[in-house]
Design a protein around this motif. Structure first.
Motif, mmCIF file in Angstrom:
data_model
loop_
_atom_site.group_PDB
_atom_site.id
_atom_site.type_symbol
_atom_site.label_atom_id
_atom_site.label_comp_id
_atom_site.label_asym_id
_atom_site.label_seq_id
_atom_site.Cartn_x
_atom_site.Cartn_y
_atom_site.Cartn_z
ATOM 1 N N LYS A 56 0.854 -1.266 -0.044
ATOM 2 C CA LYS A 56 0.037 0.081 -0.092
ATOM 3 C C LYS A 56 0.827 1.329 0.003
ATOM 4 O O LYS A 56 1.633 1.344 0.832
ATOM 5 N N SER A 57 0.849 1.966 -1.063
ATOM 6 C CA SER A 57 1.646 3.037 -1.130
ATOM 7 C C SER A 57 1.155 4.301 -1.846
ATOM 8 O O SER A 57 0.173 4.173 -2.416
ATOM 9 N N ASP A 114 3.311 -1.099 4.012
ATOM 10 C CA ASP A 114 2.399 0.150 3.671
ATOM 11 C C ASP A 114 3.384 1.372 3.816
ATOM 12 O O ASP A 114 4.373 1.683 4.977
#
Length: 168
Positions: A56-57, A114
């Motif tokens: 998740k970026s 993340d």
């Protein structure tokens, strides 16, 4: 009669000592077997290598870049990874503001990553220092807070403005 009593006590003591030594031998033998199996077999099984990376970026990082910064590969064993250490490695990268890493151990070992990346808003241009805009290897970027960080070669950036800086 006193001799018989001390002989019986001695036999009881010897039996107790034998049981204690046997129990400790079994305990240490079991611990040794677990350590041996863990290091020589469990950590080397392919089925325990990272099966999935959930990244998740908010910006410029993909899973390959995250792997490179963390210093791991998709064949690495998930049990040999320390999520806190991987998190620290990511946060040492100047292009990353914050990061969180978790291991999910199930039928398909998953690494949950993340990344809150710094979003570049300008290239820095300072010819006196050999810093030129668009140079993916030695270029320098700035985010909206004015934080200056080096460009990472593998990152593809959109067209962003250039901030000219000259030393006097």
């Amino acid at each position: 009669s006193t001799q018989g009593y001390s002989s019986a006590a001695s036999d009881v003591y010897k039996r107790q000592l034998y049981h204690i030594v046997t129990v400790y031998t079994l305990i240490f033998g079991l611990i040794g077997a677990i350590v041996f199996l863990w290091t020589d077999y469990i950590l080397k099984y392919d089925w325990l290598s990272i099966d999935t990376v959930t990244l998740k970026s908010n910006g410029i990082f993909n899973s390959e870049q995250a792997f490179a910064v963390m210093g791991i590969g998709p064949k690495d064993n998930i049990f040999s990874m320390d999520a806190a250490e991987l998190e620290q490695r990511l946060e040492k990268c100047p292009a990353i503001r914050r990061a969180a890493v978790k291991r999910q151990i199930s039928s398909n070992p998953t690494l949950l990553v993340d990344i809150d990346a710094r979003i570049p808003v300008a290239w820095i241009d300072c010819p006196e220092l050999g810093v030129h805009p668009g140079d993916a290897k030695y270029g320098v970027l700035a985010d909206k807070e004015g934080f200056i960080f080096p460009c990472m070669e593998q990152v593809h950036l959109p067209s962003i403005p250039v901030s000219y800086t000259h030393l006097r």
